[in-house]
Design a protein around this motif. Structure first.
Motif, mmCIF file in Angstrom:
data_model
loop_
_atom_site.group_PDB
_atom_site.id
_atom_site.type_symbol
_atom_site.label_atom_id
_atom_site.label_comp_id
_atom_site.label_asym_id
_atom_site.label_seq_id
_atom_site.Cartn_x
_atom_site.Cartn_y
_atom_site.Cartn_z
ATOM 1 N N GLY A 132 49.356 25.723 56.982
ATOM 2 C CA GLY A 132 49.135 24.648 55.516
ATOM 3 C C GLY A 132 48.621 24.777 54.545
ATOM 4 O O GLY A 132 47.810 25.427 54.584
ATOM 5 N N LYS A 133 49.058 23.558 54.370
ATOM 6 C CA LYS A 133 48.653 23.384 52.403
ATOM 7 C C LYS A 133 48.035 22.035 52.590
ATOM 8 O O LYS A 133 49.246 21.261 53.432
ATOM 9 C CB LYS A 133 48.689 24.639 51.568
ATOM 10 N N ILE A 134 47.488 22.066 51.191
ATOM 11 C CA ILE A 134 47.219 20.656 50.620
ATOM 12 C C ILE A 134 47.383 20.171 49.089
ATOM 13 O O ILE A 134 46.103 21.495 49.295
ATOM 14 C CB ILE A 134 46.903 19.511 51.320
ATOM 15 N N GLU B 75 49.727 17.443 41.849
ATOM 16 C CA GLU B 75 51.134 17.318 43.090
ATOM 17 C C GLU B 75 52.186 16.618 41.568
ATOM 18 O O GLU B 75 51.356 15.420 40.860
ATOM 19 C CB GLU B 75 51.742 16.566 43.842
ATOM 20 N N HIS B 76 53.702 17.054 41.994
ATOM 21 C CA HIS B 76 54.269 16.758 40.546
ATOM 22 C C HIS B 76 54.073 16.983 39.323
ATOM 23 O O HIS B 76 54.630 17.908 38.233
ATOM 24 C CB HIS B 76 54.669 15.191 40.060
ATOM 25 N N SER B 77 53.253 17.340 38.756
ATOM 26 C CA SER B 77 52.560 17.213 37.384
ATOM 27 C C SER B 77 52.711 19.132 36.635
ATOM 28 O O SER B 77 53.362 20.210 35.849
ATOM 29 C CB SER B 77 51.236 16.332 36.699
ATOM 30 N N PRO C 233 60.602 23.894 42.137
ATOM 31 C CA PRO C 233 58.998 24.161 42.928
ATOM 32 C C PRO C 233 58.638 24.833 41.906
ATOM 33 O O PRO C 233 58.742 25.437 41.779
ATOM 34 C CB PRO C 233 59.566 25.523 44.350
ATOM 35 N N SER C 234 57.233 24.486 42.044
ATOM 36 C CA SER C 234 56.097 24.865 41.241
ATOM 37 C C SER C 234 55.845 26.237 41.462
ATOM 38 O O SER C 234 55.600 26.912 40.744
ATOM 39 C CB SER C 234 54.926 24.097 40.843
ATOM 40 N N GLY C 235 56.063 26.539 43.089
ATOM 41 C CA GLY C 235 55.262 27.726 43.188
ATOM 42 C C GLY C 235 53.841 27.507 43.973
ATOM 43 O O GLY C 235 53.422 28.659 44.912
ATOM 44 N N ILE C 236 53.460 26.443 43.956
ATOM 45 C CA ILE C 236 52.000 26.226 44.216
ATOM 46 C C ILE C 236 52.038 25.825 46.381
ATOM 47 O O ILE C 236 50.526 26.296 47.024
ATOM 48 C CB ILE C 236 51.029 24.771 44.008
ATOM 49 N N ASP C 237 53.133 26.145 46.371
ATOM 50 C CA ASP C 237 53.191 25.298 47.684
ATOM 51 C C ASP C 237 53.280 27.032 48.572
ATOM 52 O O ASP C 237 52.235 27.451 49.017
ATOM 53 C CB ASP C 237 54.937 24.566 48.607
ATOM 54 N N ALA C 238 54.130 28.147 47.765
ATOM 55 C CA ALA C 238 54.183 29.161 48.199
ATOM 56 C C ALA C 238 53.517 29.909 48.078
ATOM 57 O O ALA C 238 52.780 30.343 49.386
ATOM 58 C CB ALA C 238 55.431 29.831 48.027
HETATM 59 C C1 MEV Z 1 54.668 19.198 47.065
HETATM 60 O O1 MEV Z 1 53.939 20.109 48.044
HETATM 61 C C2 MEV Z 1 54.056 19.692 45.492
HETATM 62 C C3 MEV Z 1 54.705 18.913 44.815
HETATM 63 O O2 MEV Z 1 53.784 18.982 43.149
HETATM 64 C C4 MEV Z 1 56.235 19.475 43.958
HETATM 65 C C5 MEV Z 1 55.693 21.440 43.896
HETATM 66 O O3 MEV Z 1 54.523 21.706 42.769
HETATM 67 O O4 MEV Z 1 56.600 22.103 43.893
HETATM 68 C C6 MEV Z 1 55.050 17.210 44.233
#
Ligand code: MEV
Length: 298
Positions: A7-9, A14-16, A136-141
């Motif tokens: 997982g990740k946090i 987030e959002h920006s 999706p920004s790509g940060i989760d992937a």
């Molecule tokens: C979700 O973990 C983070 C957001 O910024 C969406 C994203 O970056 O894809 C809410």
């Protein structure tokens, strides 16, 4: 054969990050998802959310059907029984959708001997994430694929090995809103002065966070986490259950506390100097709210 992903946090941003600003992510190795493939005459999907034929997947899980069909077409494979097992709460801000997609692609990689590069894996996972939520920004992937965190923006991805010697308590509100909904909420309001200011303030905070981390300055990092939460509230991404957990963490000595991920439910994170401090906060969150908690060393 099996594939897995952790997982990740998000510590900040987030959002920006969806709008080109920097964000800071961390892997959470204690939580993971695995996918096992077994050859079969027909495609089936066995998970906590659904068990049965791939063709009958409920609408909300269609991205899995599309990912699996695309993998089978692209790599010319037969059908499989897909078994997904996860220790990761779903939709809580841990990147569960990206981790599930990564586990599936890695299971195909192992089963078919594809030897996929991290870049190709990222492309598969990011195209899945685009089906799950549109922006999706790509940060989760990126973070569920790699074993270290990142200072991430759409144009720059810098690996980050945190050696702060500090701790994060992660606590689950047990309430959920899909990331798709929170991202769409921000997209709807992003041109209003209030949201514009909040998004650029969050981006600025992430840049300062990178400096605080480099200087191992926990007080500044905590203060930036609190400031970030103020802007996330300003964008109406908080909820009473998030506020309850934040108030308890703050009353028990957190240096900085905020929601993590999309918000409107999911998890909060609280920064602490020592494991003992983290355990005190953890106990209070469990005793007062029955919150599931995790402690991560950062
Ligand atoms: C979700 O973990 C983070 C957001 O910024 C969406 C994203 O970056 O894809 C809410």
């Amino acid at each position: 054969m099996t594939g897995s992903a952790h997982g990740k946090i998000l510590l900040l941003g987030e959002h920006s990050v969806v709008y080109g600003h920097k964000a800071i992510s961390l892997p959470i190795s204690a939580l993971n998802t695995t996918c096992t493939l077994k050859e079969s005459d027909e495609n089936t999907f066995d998970s906590a959310l659904y068990t049965g034929h791939l063709n009958a997947l409920p609408e909300a899980l269609h991205p899995f059907k599309r990912l699996i069909e695309a993998l089978q077409n692209h790599y010319q494979s037969g059908a499989f029984i897909h078994t997904l097992i996860s220790t990761m709460p779903i939709g809580a801000g841990f990147g569960s959708s990206a981790a599930a997609a990564t586990a599936i692609v890695r299971a195909y990689d192992a089963t078919l001997g594809l030897n996929l590069s991290k870049e190709t894996l990222f492309d598969w996972v990011q195209s899945f994430e685009t089906m799950v939520h549109e922006l999706p920004s790509g940060i989760d992937a990126l973070t569920v694929i790699h074993d270290q965190g990142f200072v991430f923006s759409k144009s720059h991805k810098t690996p980050l090995n945190l050696t702060l010697g500090a701790y994060l308590v992660i606590a689950d509100t047990k309430t959920r809103t899909p990331t798709k909904t929170s991202v769409a909420h921000v997209a709807r309001h992003k041109t209003t002065p209030q949201f514009k200011t909040a998004l650029s303030a969050l981006g600025g905070i992430a840049i300062k966070g990178e400096t605080a981390i480099a200087q191992k300055d926990l007080e500044s990092l905590g203060s930036l986490m609190n400031q970030s939460m103020t802007w996330l509230r300003e964008m109406a991404l908080s909820t009473p259950s998030i506020e309850k957990l934040i108030a308890t963490a703050n009353a028990h000595g957190s240096i900085g506390t905020k929601l993590t991920g999309g918000g409107l439910g999911g998890c909060i994170i609280a920064l602490c100097e020592t494991r003992k401090d983290a355990q005190n906060i953890e106990r209070a969150l469990k005793d007062l709210h029955g919150a599931p908690t995790w402690i991560a060393k950062i």
